[in-house]
Enzyme design. Structure first.
Site, PDB file in Angstrom:
ATOM      1  N   MET A  63      18.878  23.454  13.871  1.00 16.07           N
ATOM      2  CA  MET A  63      19.899  23.687  12.857  1.00 16.07           C
ATOM      3  C   MET A  63      21.104  22.796  13.179  1.00 16.07           C
ATOM      4  O   MET A  63      20.959  21.616  13.431  1.00 16.07           O
ATOM      5  CB  MET A  63      20.242  25.174  12.746  1.00 16.07           C
ATOM      6  N   SER A  64      22.316  23.346  13.204  1.00 16.06           N
ATOM      7  CA  SER A  64      23.506  22.482  13.279  1.00 16.06           C
ATOM      8  C   SER A  64      23.812  21.936  14.662  1.00 16.06           C
ATOM      9  O   SER A  64      24.747  21.142  14.803  1.00 16.06           O
ATOM     10  CB  SER A  64      24.723  23.223  12.731  1.00 16.06           C
ATOM     11  N   VAL A  65      23.042  22.293  15.674  1.00 15.56           N
ATOM     12  CA  VAL A  65      23.141  21.536  16.924  1.00 15.56           C
ATOM     13  C   VAL A  65      22.767  20.079  16.646  1.00 15.56           C
ATOM     14  O   VAL A  65      23.205  19.162  17.346  1.00 15.56           O
ATOM     15  CB  VAL A  65      22.258  22.159  18.018  1.00 15.56           C
ATOM     16  N   LYS A  93      23.986  18.326  14.445  1.00 11.76           N
ATOM     17  CA  LYS A  93      25.238  17.613  14.149  1.00 11.76           C
ATOM     18  C   LYS A  93      25.790  16.930  15.402  1.00 11.76           C
ATOM     19  O   LYS A  93      26.293  15.805  15.336  1.00 11.76           O
ATOM     20  CB  LYS A  93      26.266  18.581  13.562  1.00 11.76           C
TER      21      LYS A  93
END
Length: 384
Positions: free
Chosen positions: A100-102, A104
């Site tokens: 998921m947003s890791v 980013k």
């Protein structure tokens, strides 16, 4: 791998399917490989301890907290040594798991490497790199604005609203059924439709699209698509033990803001960069020391911009810089966070890097998040 017959685009991110889906994304969605290259694997020495038995203030142990928060795998390391590593729900050590947003943070690390090469300049306009965004709301925004999520773009991150932009983006790239017929059917097509609601450079506002724009900028600056670029600048340099995977749209463009998949130990190898001035466990300079220093120090108004942002009360005095959360008033702790319970935790004074991969039922569960941070904080305090 046999895909469960009842798995669909409608239900793969919900219970009971997400536990399986988060560990098998490339088995049911288009994906591209991020190669680890042919170099040596960075050694993580074994020095197992009883940290899981450490009792927290509320009476539960670290192990109990982490094993009862829908965890698929968790690990604690110090100075390159594995102190604890557990897979409480059947995940294997070499299984790639959706970050998921890791994701980013990984994209921002590639951006940092490009800054070090002189190929990318944070204060330059986005449209200097990607002219196709000139008619979008990103006209006038700089690379720095998207690195810190401070553009003025209108973008809702309400995960439970099927018509929020964060969910419409998933429709555009093929991660969810199409309910809006005239929606663009590619990542870059969708980004071109976004409009501005306020001035660029204002308060922090968490928007996944900022990372997708940043990745587009990186690809344009380097002249290379992200899977190959991340392999060259990051994954082959940290001594990763396994290839990573990224979900892609029909044009081969990555789901940059949340579509990367990697195994647990490789997250530790990424997190170590924040302890070592950007040097990997293999001794390679992955990002400049100045990039790590900038991430830790922030800009002159980073904390004020964070305080003025929405939904930032859980980290009073904190800030967001270069796709990292600095939750406390200082640079002691760095967090890389993703919905449904994904995390890299770095405690610099203690030399601790930890990670957790999870299958929370809901995208955001604050009690589980704060309990995990408290557990890792307690471990770091014990080791410090």
């Amino acid at each position: 791998m046999n895909v469960p017959p009842d798995l669909t685009l409608q239900n793969w991110q919900t219970v009971p399917h997400l536990h399986w889906a988060f560990q098998h994304l490339a088995d049911f969605l288009p994906a591209a490989r991020i190669s680890r290259g042919s170099g040596p694997v960075a050694e993580l020495r074994e020095r197992r301890t009883a940290l899981a038995d450490l009792t927290l203030a509320g009476g539960a142990t670290v192990g109990e907290v982490l094993d009862t928060t829908a965890t698929d795998g968790w690990i604690v390391t110090r100075d390159g040594e594995v102190l604890e590593e557990r897979y409480p729900s059947g995940m294997l050590p070499d299984t790639p798991h959706l970050l998921m947003s890791v994701s980013k943070t990984l994209i921002a690390t590639v951006a940092g490497a490009l800054v070090g090469q002189g190929a990318l300049r944070p204060d330059t306009l986005i449209t200097d790199y990607v002219p196709a965004l000139a008619e979008s709301g990103y006209a006038g925004a700089t690379v720095r604005h998207v690195l810190d999520m401070r553009s003025g773009i209108a973008f809702s991150e309400e995960y439970l609203d099927p018509l929020a932009e964060v969910r419409l983006l998933e429709q555009a790239i093929g991660w969810a059924p199409r309910t809006v017929p005239d929606l663009p059917d590619t990542m870059y097509g969708f980004l071109r439709t976004l409009r501005r609601k306020g001035p660029h450079g204002g308060p922090f506002d968490y928007r996944s699209c900022e990372t997708d724009v940043l990745a587009w900028v990186c690809e344009a600056a380097a002249g290379t698509r992200m899977p190959a670029l991340m392999s060259e600048l990051l994954w082959s340099r940290i001594g990763a033990q396994a290839d990573a995977v990224i979900g892609i749209d029909r044009e081969g463009t990555g789901m940059f803001d949340g579509g990367i998949n990697a195994c647990l130990r490789d997250l530790v190898r990424v997190g170590t960069l924040f302890l070592t001035d950007g040097v990997s466990l293999t001794g390679r300079q992955v990002v400049p020391a100045s990039w790590i220093a900038d991430t830790l120090a922030g800009g002159e108004d980073s904390r004020a911009a964070f305080a003025a942002g929405r939904d930032t009360a859980r980290f009073p005095g904190g800030m967001y810089r270069n796709k990292c959360w600095l939750p406390y008033p200082g640079d002691d702790v760095v967090l890389c966070l993703g919905i449904h319970g994904q995390m890299i935790y770095v405690n610099r004074p203690a030399g601790v890097v930890a990670a957790k991969l999870s299958s929370w039922a809901l995208p955001e569960e604050n009690d589980k998040l704060m309990a995990t941070i408290a557990a890792f904080d307690a471990v770091a305090a014990e080791l410090r």
